[in-house]
Design an enzyme around this catalytic site. Structure first.
Site, PDB file in Angstrom:
ATOM      1  N   CYS A  93       0.841  -1.201   0.000  1.00 54.55           N
ATOM      2  CA  CYS A  93       0.000   0.000   0.000  1.00 54.55           C
ATOM      3  C   CYS A  93       0.875   1.249   0.000  1.00 54.55           C
ATOM      4  O   CYS A  93       1.478   1.602   1.014  1.00 54.55           O
ATOM      5  CB  CYS A  93      -0.923   0.007   1.221  1.00 54.55           C
ATOM      6  SG  CYS A  93      -2.227  -1.217   1.143  1.00 54.55           S
ATOM      7  N   LEU A  94       0.927   1.899  -1.148  1.00 47.38           N
ATOM      8  CA  LEU A  94       1.669   3.147  -1.293  1.00 47.38           C
ATOM      9  C   LEU A  94       0.896   4.059  -2.235  1.00 47.38           C
ATOM     10  O   LEU A  94       0.406   3.614  -3.280  1.00 47.38           O
ATOM     11  CB  LEU A  94       3.063   2.896  -1.874  1.00 47.38           C
ATOM     12  CG  LEU A  94       4.179   2.468  -0.921  1.00 47.38           C
ATOM     13  CD1 LEU A  94       5.424   2.109  -1.712  1.00 47.38           C
ATOM     14  CD2 LEU A  94       4.485   3.566   0.086  1.00 47.38           C
TER      15      LEU A  94
END
Length: 476
Positions: A93-94
């Protein structure tokens, strides 16, 4: 694949190669640079300290308009969530990857690339990863922060180091359902030929956990559906992982000793409030087992190196091109150092074997090593340069970048050039100041003294001078 994408990726990979980072590594096939494997070693002074974490990057045909798909591969077969932003199923998750909404200005843009992606992932591996979870970014309670760190430290060594290296070396482990090791079933068998070359088959551990409470043996296909798009039986970082392990072995064992003094084996992992379902990290602490596993891995790698030396006599006659290339390089290197005054002397072969090199380093005048003479042994493999040589000081050496048993941490620009290796090792002794990069500090005591206060620095200097003074005792 469009020419635009090819040119962009080629340029990025070229820039990456020119500016190597000690903690970021890439592997790719020139025929398909749309799929890249990356390995990130965890930052020192974090619970991920020098762990080996692998990722796959799959680039779209409209790159760099859109980001690559990134998948975490070091997840204990989809069971372990190493970070609030690195899921057990592999999702990373970025905001720059489009996998998290983020704030304005944090989204993907064509200015981003391979290096910025890897550095962003590495930044997730902080000293307080608990705070990466939204709503918990201001958490200060040590009763939450430290227990979360403690289990990551344990699993970093168990999963990213022990499980990984045991697979390469054919060391079998039977695991309990929660991932803790039954140390009584550990067996080691070192293959006759090393699993070091690129695209060698990755050995599969004989035991993996099931949902019950008893150890089982599994087939390699048990979790195939989870990783079929990204993982193959071939692992491109096998040789690199072994060399890093030799450099960081003392640090791993130091972590085990330190943590075992704080945590009782058999204690259950802390469960964070954001961990649920299959997206969590469950298990129990077993540092006694990890210490034995690390030692067994080290023994197996040392035996592998000795096997290279033993088998190399047969390589001379059967592998004329490889042995001939190394013999020519040896003659050129010896001539170069005979004609120059660079502080390197007495380059020779063991029994005229081009796979076994020995050389001596002179300490730099007016330095801590002035008057010192240090012997170094290099053992080459028949698959050089795909498999890099094993190097060791056979004369005791006290240095920030040399382990207590003589393994130097160094990097070379030309992997296929033996002289580049010798020059890189020489620089450790010739240069006045060691690197400040903590990932290169493989002698913890030496680093603590050198980068400490004035009195500690003086103690470091005394130890180095004492090392140089005693080095001549190892010469006949």
């Amino acid at each position: 694949m469009s020419n635009t994408v090819t040119l962009r990726l080629t340029k990025e990979l070229s820039e990456f190669a020119k500016n190597p980072d000690h903690q970021l590594y890439l592997h790719y096939d020139d025929s398909n640079i749309m799929n890249i494997k990356a390995m990130i070693t965890g930052p020192p002074d974090t619970p991920y300290c020098l762990g080996q974490f692998e990722f796959s990057l799959q680039f779209p045909r409209d790159y760099p308009s859109n980001p690559p798909k990134v998948l975490a591969l070091t997840t204990n077969h989809g069971r372990s969530r190493f970070n609030p932003n690195i899921y057990a199923g592999g999702k990373v998750c970025l905001s720059i990857l489009g996998t998290w909404r983020g704030n304005a200005g944090e989204q993907w843009s064509s200015a981003h690339g391979i290096i910025s992606i890897l550095l962003s992932i590495q930044s997730l591996m902080s000293d307080t990863p608990y705070r990466n979870e939204p709503g918990h970014d201001q958490e200060k309670d040590p009763a939450k922060l430290e227990p979360y760190n403690q289990k990551i430290r344990h699993e970093t060594i168990r999963i990213s180091i022990c499980d990984r290296l045991e697979g390469y070396l054919g060391i079998g482990q039977t695991l309990n359902f929660n991932g803790s090791t039954d140390s009584t079933t550990t067996t080691a068998s070192t293959p006759s030929s090393p699993l070091g070359a690129v695209n060698n088959t990755l050995a599969t551990p004989v035991g993996t956990p099931n949902s019950g409470g008893t150890p089982i043996a599994t087939t390699p296909s048990m979790f195939e559906s989870l990783y079929a798009p990204a993982v193959t039986p071939d692992d491109e970082f096998c040789d690199l992982s072994k060399r890093l392990f030799l450099s960081y072995y003392d640090i791993y064992q130091n972590t085990v000793r330190t943590e075992s003094e704080q945590i009782k084996d058999g204690s259950v992992f802390y469960k964070a409030p954001f961990e649920f379902g299959g997206n969590k990290m469950d298990g129990t602490f077993n540092y006694a087992s990890l210490a034995k596993r690390l030692e067994a891995i080290r023994t197996a790698i040392d035996k592998e190196t000795n096997d290279w030396a033993t088998e190399s006599s047969s390589w001379i006659s059967h592998l004329n091109s490889i042995s001939g290339n190394l013999k020519r390089q040896f003659e050129q290197v010896r001539e170069y150092y005979n004609e120059s005054n660079t502080g390197v002397v007495d380059i020779e072969l063991t029994d005229d074997n081009p796979f076994l090199w020995n050389f001596t380093l002179f300490g730099k005048p007016m330095s801590n090593y002035d008057g010192g003479m240090f012997k170094v042994k290099i053992v080459f493999h028949k698959d050089f340069p795909e498999v890099q040589p094993r190097v060791k000081f056979t004369t005791p050496m006290y240095h920030v970048h040399v382990t207590q048993d003589g393994v130097p941490f160094y990097t070379v620009e030309k992997l296929d050039d033996a002289r580049s290796h010798i020059e890189a090792i020489s620089r450790l002794i010739v240069e006045d100041e060691p690197s400040t990069n903590p990932s290169t500090h493989v002698n913890l005591q030496a680093a603590k003294l050198h980068f400490g206060n004035k009195e500690q620095r003086r103690e470091y200097n005394r130890n180095a001078r004492r090392c140089a003074s005693r080095s001549t005792d190892y010469f006949d």
